[in-house]
Write a protein that holds these residues in place. Structure first.
Motif, PDB file in Angstrom:
ATOM      1  N   ASN A   1      -3.471   9.065  -1.641  1.00  0.00           N
ATOM      2  CA  ASN A   1      -4.327   9.090  -2.841  1.00  0.00           C
ATOM      3  C   ASN A   1      -4.173   7.882  -3.756  1.00  0.00           C
ATOM      4  O   ASN A   1      -4.560   7.955  -4.921  1.00  0.00           O
ATOM      5  CB  ASN A   1      -4.046  10.335  -3.694  1.00  0.00           C
ATOM      6  CG  ASN A   1      -4.862  11.515  -3.257  1.00  0.00           C
ATOM      7  OD1 ASN A   1      -5.215  11.632  -2.085  1.00  0.00           O
ATOM      8  ND2 ASN A   1      -5.170  12.392  -4.183  1.00  0.00           N
TER       9      ASN A   1
ATOM     10  N   THR B   1      -5.233   4.678  -2.950  1.00  0.00           N
ATOM     11  CA  THR B   1      -6.008   3.593  -2.341  1.00  0.00           C
ATOM     12  C   THR B   1      -6.433   2.542  -3.360  1.00  0.00           C
ATOM     13  O   THR B   1      -6.476   1.352  -3.055  1.00  0.00           O
ATOM     14  CB  THR B   1      -7.263   4.174  -1.666  1.00  0.00           C
ATOM     15  OG1 THR B   1      -6.906   5.382  -0.996  1.00  0.00           O
ATOM     16  CG2 THR B   1      -7.840   3.195  -0.686  1.00  0.00           C
ATOM     17  N   GLU B   2      -6.731   3.002  -4.549  1.00  0.00           N
ATOM     18  CA  GLU B   2      -7.184   2.092  -5.597  1.00  0.00           C
ATOM     19  C   GLU B   2      -6.215   0.935  -5.835  1.00  0.00           C
ATOM     20  O   GLU B   2      -6.614  -0.157  -6.236  1.00  0.00           O
ATOM     21  CB  GLU B   2      -7.333   2.923  -6.888  1.00  0.00           C
ATOM     22  CG  GLU B   2      -7.634   2.146  -8.121  1.00  0.00           C
ATOM     23  CD  GLU B   2      -7.649   3.046  -9.352  1.00  0.00           C
ATOM     24  OE1 GLU B   2      -7.512   4.285  -9.208  1.00  0.00           O
ATOM     25  OE2 GLU B   2      -7.803   2.518 -10.459  1.00  0.00           O
ATOM     26  N   TYR B   3      -4.926   1.188  -5.613  1.00  0.00           N
ATOM     27  CA  TYR B   3      -3.915   0.187  -5.966  1.00  0.00           C
ATOM     28  C   TYR B   3      -3.444  -0.648  -4.781  1.00  0.00           C
ATOM     29  O   TYR B   3      -2.569  -1.489  -4.938  1.00  0.00           O
ATOM     30  CB  TYR B   3      -2.699   0.878  -6.609  1.00  0.00           C
ATOM     31  CG  TYR B   3      -3.060   1.701  -7.817  1.00  0.00           C
ATOM     32  CD1 TYR B   3      -3.173   1.107  -9.070  1.00  0.00           C
ATOM     33  CD2 TYR B   3      -3.313   3.067  -7.711  1.00  0.00           C
ATOM     34  CE1 TYR B   3      -3.519   1.848 -10.181  1.00  0.00           C
ATOM     35  CE2 TYR B   3      -3.663   3.822  -8.814  1.00  0.00           C
ATOM     36  CZ  TYR B   3      -3.763   3.219 -10.051  1.00  0.00           C
ATOM     37  OH  TYR B   3      -4.112   3.956 -11.147  1.00  0.00           O
ATOM     38  N   TYR B   4      -4.010  -0.395  -3.600  1.00  0.00           N
ATOM     39  CA  TYR B   4      -3.563  -1.139  -2.419  1.00  0.00           C
ATOM     40  C   TYR B   4      -3.682  -2.643  -2.671  1.00  0.00           C
ATOM     41  O   TYR B   4      -4.700  -3.135  -3.164  1.00  0.00           O
ATOM     42  CB  TYR B   4      -4.422  -0.795  -1.197  1.00  0.00           C
ATOM     43  CG  TYR B   4      -4.166   0.552  -0.561  1.00  0.00           C
ATOM     44  CD1 TYR B   4      -3.362   1.511  -1.167  1.00  0.00           C
ATOM     45  CD2 TYR B   4      -4.745   0.868   0.662  1.00  0.00           C
ATOM     46  CE1 TYR B   4      -3.155   2.742  -0.569  1.00  0.00           C
ATOM     47  CE2 TYR B   4      -4.536   2.102   1.269  1.00  0.00           C
ATOM     48  CZ  TYR B   4      -3.748   3.043   0.645  1.00  0.00           C
ATOM     49  OH  TYR B   4      -3.555   4.258   1.228  1.00  0.00           O
TER      50      TYR B   4
ATOM     51  N   ALA C   1     -12.517   2.682  -5.333  1.00  0.00           N
ATOM     52  CA  ALA C   1     -11.838   3.344  -4.218  1.00  0.00           C
ATOM     53  C   ALA C   1     -11.475   4.783  -4.560  1.00  0.00           C
ATOM     54  O   ALA C   1     -11.331   5.624  -3.671  1.00  0.00           O
ATOM     55  CB  ALA C   1     -10.570   2.565  -3.854  1.00  0.00           C
ATOM     56  N   SER C   2     -11.303   5.073  -5.835  1.00  0.00           N
ATOM     57  CA  SER C   2     -10.811   6.392  -6.239  1.00  0.00           C
ATOM     58  C   SER C   2     -11.923   7.252  -6.818  1.00  0.00           C
ATOM     59  O   SER C   2     -12.565   6.873  -7.808  1.00  0.00           O
ATOM     60  CB  SER C   2      -9.704   6.241  -7.285  1.00  0.00           C
ATOM     61  OG  SER C   2      -9.408   7.498  -7.849  1.00  0.00           O
TER      62      SER C   2
ATOM     63  N   THR D   1      -2.287  -4.448  -4.768  1.00  0.00           N
ATOM     64  CA  THR D   1      -2.072  -4.919  -6.137  1.00  0.00           C
ATOM     65  C   THR D   1      -0.579  -4.879  -6.464  1.00  0.00           C
ATOM     66  O   THR D   1       0.203  -4.208  -5.795  1.00  0.00           O
ATOM     67  CB  THR D   1      -2.812  -4.030  -7.166  1.00  0.00           C
ATOM     68  OG1 THR D   1      -2.188  -2.725  -7.194  1.00  0.00           O
ATOM     69  CG2 THR D   1      -4.280  -3.869  -6.796  1.00  0.00           C
TER      70      THR D   1
ATOM     71  N   GLU E   1      -2.592   7.400 -13.118  1.00  0.00           N
ATOM     72  CA  GLU E   1      -3.357   8.504 -12.554  1.00  0.00           C
ATOM     73  C   GLU E   1      -3.196   9.762 -13.401  1.00  0.00           C
ATOM     74  O   GLU E   1      -4.147  10.517 -13.613  1.00  0.00           O
ATOM     75  CB  GLU E   1      -2.906   8.777 -11.117  1.00  0.00           C
ATOM     76  CG  GLU E   1      -3.270   7.677 -10.143  1.00  0.00           C
ATOM     77  CD  GLU E   1      -4.770   7.428 -10.080  1.00  0.00           C
ATOM     78  OE1 GLU E   1      -5.491   8.291  -9.579  1.00  0.00           O
ATOM     79  OE2 GLU E   1      -5.208   6.366 -10.570  1.00  0.00           O
TER      80      GLU E   1
ATOM     81  N   ASN F   1       0.830  -1.224   0.000  1.00  0.00           N
ATOM     82  CA  ASN F   1       0.000   0.000   0.000  1.00  0.00           C
ATOM     83  C   ASN F   1       0.859   1.266   0.000  1.00  0.00           C
ATOM     84  O   ASN F   1       0.458   2.282   0.568  1.00  0.00           O
ATOM     85  CB  ASN F   1      -0.946   0.015   1.197  1.00  0.00           C
ATOM     86  CG  ASN F   1      -1.805  -1.227   1.297  1.00  0.00           C
ATOM     87  OD1 ASN F   1      -1.846  -2.026   0.358  1.00  0.00           O
ATOM     88  ND2 ASN F   1      -2.481  -1.397   2.418  1.00  0.00           N
TER      89      ASN F   1
ATOM     90  N   GLN G   1      -6.478  11.777   4.254  1.00  0.00           N
ATOM     91  CA  GLN G   1      -5.393  12.125   3.338  1.00  0.00           C
ATOM     92  C   GLN G   1      -5.618  13.500   2.702  1.00  0.00           C
ATOM     93  O   GLN G   1      -6.722  14.043   2.736  1.00  0.00           O
ATOM     94  CB  GLN G   1      -5.273  11.038   2.270  1.00  0.00           C
ATOM     95  CG  GLN G   1      -4.955   9.674   2.901  1.00  0.00           C
ATOM     96  CD  GLN G   1      -4.538   8.619   1.892  1.00  0.00           C
ATOM     97  OE1 GLN G   1      -4.845   8.707   0.712  1.00  0.00           O
ATOM     98  NE2 GLN G   1      -3.829   7.607   2.362  1.00  0.00           N
ATOM     99  N   ASN G   2      -4.548  14.044   2.133  1.00  0.00           N
ATOM    100  CA  ASN G   2      -4.584  15.312   1.377  1.00  0.00           C
ATOM    101  C   ASN G   2      -4.773  16.556   2.242  1.00  0.00           C
ATOM    102  O   ASN G   2      -5.148  17.597   1.714  1.00  0.00           O
ATOM    103  CB  ASN G   2      -5.720  15.297   0.350  1.00  0.00           C
ATOM    104  CG  ASN G   2      -5.293  14.709  -0.961  1.00  0.00           C
ATOM    105  OD1 ASN G   2      -4.411  13.848  -0.989  1.00  0.00           O
ATOM    106  ND2 ASN G   2      -5.870  15.165  -2.040  1.00  0.00           N
TER     107      ASN G   2
ATOM    108  N   ALA H   1     -10.466  -0.545  -0.749  1.00  0.00           N
ATOM    109  CA  ALA H   1      -9.147  -0.362  -1.359  1.00  0.00           C
ATOM    110  C   ALA H   1      -8.816  -1.534  -2.276  1.00  0.00           C
ATOM    111  O   ALA H   1      -9.214  -2.667  -2.026  1.00  0.00           O
ATOM    112  CB  ALA H   1      -8.088  -0.242  -0.266  1.00  0.00           C
ATOM    113  N   GLY H   2      -8.069  -1.227  -3.307  1.00  0.00           N
ATOM    114  CA  GLY H   2      -7.673  -2.260  -4.253  1.00  0.00           C
ATOM    115  C   GLY H   2      -8.696  -2.507  -5.340  1.00  0.00           C
ATOM    116  O   GLY H   2      -8.539  -3.409  -6.152  1.00  0.00           O
ATOM    117  N   THR H   3      -9.751  -1.678  -5.357  1.00  0.00           N
ATOM    118  CA  THR H   3     -10.751  -1.765  -6.432  1.00  0.00           C
ATOM    119  C   THR H   3     -10.907  -0.378  -7.058  1.00  0.00           C
ATOM    120  O   THR H   3     -10.599   0.634  -6.417  1.00  0.00           O
ATOM    121  CB  THR H   3     -12.129  -2.234  -5.912  1.00  0.00           C
ATOM    122  OG1 THR H   3     -12.754  -1.158  -5.179  1.00  0.00           O
ATOM    123  CG2 THR H   3     -11.986  -3.441  -4.990  1.00  0.00           C
TER     124      THR H   3
END
Lengths: 545, 545
Positions: free
Chosen positions: A244, A246-249, B202-203, A251, A262, A229, B243-244, B197-199
């Motif tokens: 930012n 999170t989508e790839y956690y 998530a973003s 993977t 991105e 992550n 975050q951010n 997360a991981g999907t």
């Protein structure tokens, strides 16, 4: 030993330092004009001058053969490559110079900013105890100090601020805010690192970015691996964990790839709506931690590299793949011809880290030393500028350029004339030189200044050095020992032969130029803890010959 | 005890469920048309129906007097307030309904999504051990299970996905992607929580947002306090750290204020460039942790509230201040008349948390229970829609509305006709009803379904309940005990008198409607661990009278 000297000081020659207002411009500058070019600034972290298969001065050095970067070669064929382009020895000074158009010795932001504000990032003067908090790395006591060790000066250690009145910062109008004000759709992807948390400069939005992915105060990623992550796990988290993403956690996505995906995602909106965009593709790669990019690592292992070397080379090729994906995207969208691209790295290659394998302090050969140093290995960097229909394809520019030049250069590409800025801009637009419509004085003096100790242990060719380059000549001022060295870069790119003793007039001239600049800018100078006084300027040294 | 019954099943009446294609539209729908209204969706978290000084059904209840929300009152005067608006019992189902236009029993996303994928978020069937990882809160063994305890069904526990083929998700075309494709500058600020997360879900960028500030998989903030970096400290960090927000680290800035400042910052670009925007101002407030907003807390303490009550009231007033700041911004920019505003909360007020002070399970009176429950306290929510020049000022709409209605409603405001979507949309645009150009059947049936155990301990009025409302009548199906209850909401808004035994035909009718809907949608039903079989639909219950 170098010959020490004094000079009388005096007026500094401002040749070539006429500031932004003197740059020539093209483009309409009109808000909403659809013919304004898109601009991509592709900034790589810690990738050295010879860490690709592009030979920046026309010579293929042995190191160039170690890397496979076909997309960098592809870009090189489309525009200008620079043989003598410079950044600062470390990250934040370069990034704040790019954003402000000011030399780092002018802003005084001469070291990297810590994640948390008011936290010194260098390893002297009481800062060591705070090193862990600042860097996310284990704190470390200094192993030893050499005789005559210096302390860091007071400097704006919170970095650049787009708002006035923020403690320990330098207030400047950010380049990206000017682009945004002119209607550009400005996108930040990756590493920010202009300022510390708790200050306005921490946020790319305040710098003028319309979109921000992942950028904040972190100067390096906690991890490049999606599997952990990017550092966002209970076991690994520190301030360097990448946000930012999170989508790839979980993977198998290297951070370089994730950031590229991105970036391309963010461009759909401006491209589909006919809005000119500025993409700041600011990769964390190839900064430490040196973590293999599995897509590319095997060929380097097969070629006989050690594990560290192969990991690093795979990270470089990951960056190259990112560049290629972006070039392909432009082709797919039919906007290649209307998109200018600047490719650069933020400082020289890191030659002081065991993770990279090989032999320490040799990785930037033929250049001396690496990141952190004012020797060429720390400051000479890859730079390419491609602007279809404007800059000639396949050209090489030998006139020296420096990070702050990108400020007026990018504004000129965007067609922004005479912007209103609060700071005095030092950089010069490189566009007239590249177009042949004007010239930059090849004798323009360029200043580099590092009044810090980089690591918790002493590094003789890195800590507390200052330098000026003028034409072929370069003076290095060792502030701890108060000695100067002189090199002729045309004859000795590796800075292996100190010719100070044979060229006293040149030493005197360059010492005066450097001193005048430091005086004029009120540049922070390190302090002698024995006396509490700053070290002398190089033109104040006693004649000791 | 309720009367149990069976029915014969049969065709479900689709009255009022004609889907998106049947909605009427106004606006040009043309890309780039400057007269398209800006749209702000102001979504509050966990703020109950009586947790403000706005009386949504015209009656001022005692709880309304506890809150001071002048800006919500200000908005109420500018458009329509809804007396019978509904969301789901918990966060993610509402948010995915808003984004997909589908009822939660149709998506099957009936509970909140965990931060990490493939991690059950409810406290049954082996999920307890994973509760810590999922929620960032300490894991907790169930204290006890009641007789006949159920296990959660298989459900799409990774939430909504804008891409097909992602495990344990529901694929749908996100509403925001349609807005972006139509040229809207779409901004996400605050809480996402559509997916794990991981999907891809998530973003926010994948959902169609051009800009994202802070949104990801977290369903609550680790902290609202700038002083502890909203959870980003070595001591506090978990997946819920916000975050951010680096700019505000170490400052005395409540998260509600920080998110508002970020939101207004993002609007400058579209406003100055004449681009219509969609701002999804998705506050984390007033979700737990209940942390005082120092700007407002004292008056509530002075009024005699306990610490928890005062903290919560101060958080509500912080939200109100945020709304006011946004309204003021629109006035300053001269775009109030061209900006539609939807104000809503994502579920009922939390009445099952000691942090809020007062007496548990009473905080939503006159409504029964709170968040997590299909009783009115969990699902009846504030809703206001303001569209200057279109929707009459100061009106009250009594026809029931539900979260998925906002999907076609917002698209209609944006002038997007007949969008191409992959899912079957259940919601109806509320605009014709509000404009008087059409009507929504006041007898339209609305379904609520919660086949989960919310907490690691049993909550009789929350866990494993399903319900349908039709007109004044509401049937509640207690899946554990396989009993139904009937309430007449016009006469008994507090659902205090179960009138099932006196109205067997109404029970039969509503049981069949609910069952048919659950069958048609193949809605996940909880499992009896003794038999391994799902519980029966309510119209399959044996007649036991």
């Amino acid at each position: 030993m170098s010959r020490t000297l004094n000079t009388k000081g005096g007026a500094i020659l401002m040749t070539g330092l006429c500031g932004l207002a003197a740059t020539s411009c093209c483009g309409s500058g009109e808000k909403g004009a659809q013919d304004r070019p898109n601009i991509i600034f592709f900034l790589v972290d810690d990738m050295g001058w010879v860490d690709s298969s592009v030979p920046y001065d026309g010579t293929v050095y042995p190191n160039n053969l170690r890397f496979n970067t076909p997309n960098m070669e592809r870009l090189a064929q489309r525009g200008a490559i620079f043989s003598n382009a410079y950044a600062c020895p470390v990250s934040t000074p370069t990034r704040t110079s790019l954003m402000s158009g000011m030399n780092a010795a002018h802003t005084g932001i001469t070291n990297w900013t810590s994640t948390l504000k008011d936290t010194p990032s260098d390893a002297t003067g009481g800062a060591i105890a705070m090193f862990e908090q600042a860097s996310g790395q284990p704190g470390q006591e200094a192993e030893s100090y050499p005789a005559g060790h210096l302390f860091r000066p007071d400097w704006p250690l919170n970095g650049l601020s787009p708002e006035p009145g923020i403690g320990n910062t330098v207030y400047a109008t950010p380049m990206v805010r000017l682009l945004k004000d002119a209607g550009y759709f400005t996108v930040h992807v990756g590493k920010g690192h202009w300022a510390s948390a708790g200050t306005p400069g921490a946020s790319p939005y305040n710098m003028g970015f319309v979109v921000n992915v992942a950028g904040n105060v972190a100067g390096m990623p906690r991890s490049y691996q999606g599997e952990d992550n990017y550092g966002n796990t209970p076991e690994k988290w520190n301030y360097l964990a990448v946000q930012n993403m999170t989508e790839y956690y979980g993977t198998h996505t290297h951070l370089t790839e994730a950031l590229t995906l991105e970036a391309l995602k963010t461009l759909d909106y401006p491209v589909e709506n006919g809005i000119p965009f500025y993409l700041y593709m600011s990769h964390h790669g190839t900064h430490t931690p040196i973590q293999r990019d599995d897509r590319f690592v095997q060929k380097y292992l097969d070629a006989g590299m050690d594990e560290g070397q192969a990991r690093y080379a795979s990270m470089v090729e990951g960056i190259d793949k990112s560049l290629g994906d972006i070039l392909d995207y432009l082709d797919r969208k039919g906007i290649t011809d209307n998109t200018a691209i600047i490719f650069m790295t933020d400082n020289g290659g890191n030659s002081e880290n065991k993770q990279k394998g090989g032999v320490m302090h040799t990785q930037n050969k033929p250049l001396r030393e690496g990141k952190g140093s004012v020797y060429e290995g720390g400051i000479r960097v890859p730079l390419m500028i491609c602007w279809p229909g404007h800059i000639k394809e396949g050209m090489r520019e030998d006139t020296p350029a420096i990070a702050e030049d990108l400020f007026p250069t990018i504004l000129e590409i965007a067609g922004i004339r005479n912007p209103s800025v609060v700071q005095e801009v030092d950089g010069l637009s490189l566009i007239p030189e590249l177009l042949g419509t004007g010239t930059i004085d090849p004798e323009r003096e360029l200043v580099f200044h590092y009044p810090h100790q980089w690591k918790p242990y002493w590094l003789d060719d890195i800590d507390f050095l200052s330098a000026v380059r003028k034409g072929d000549w370069k003076l290095v001022y060792r502030m701890r020992t108060q000695a100067v060295e002189l090199y002729n870069l045309r004859e000795d790119i590796g800075e292996s032969v100190n010719v100070a003793s044979g060229n006293p007039e040149k030493c005197t001239e360059l010492a005066r130029i450097l001193s005048d600049r430091l005086r004029k800018w009120n540049t922070p100078m390190p302090v002698n803890p024995a006396t509490g006084q700053p070290v002398p300027y190089p033109d104040e040294l006693p004649v000791t010959e």
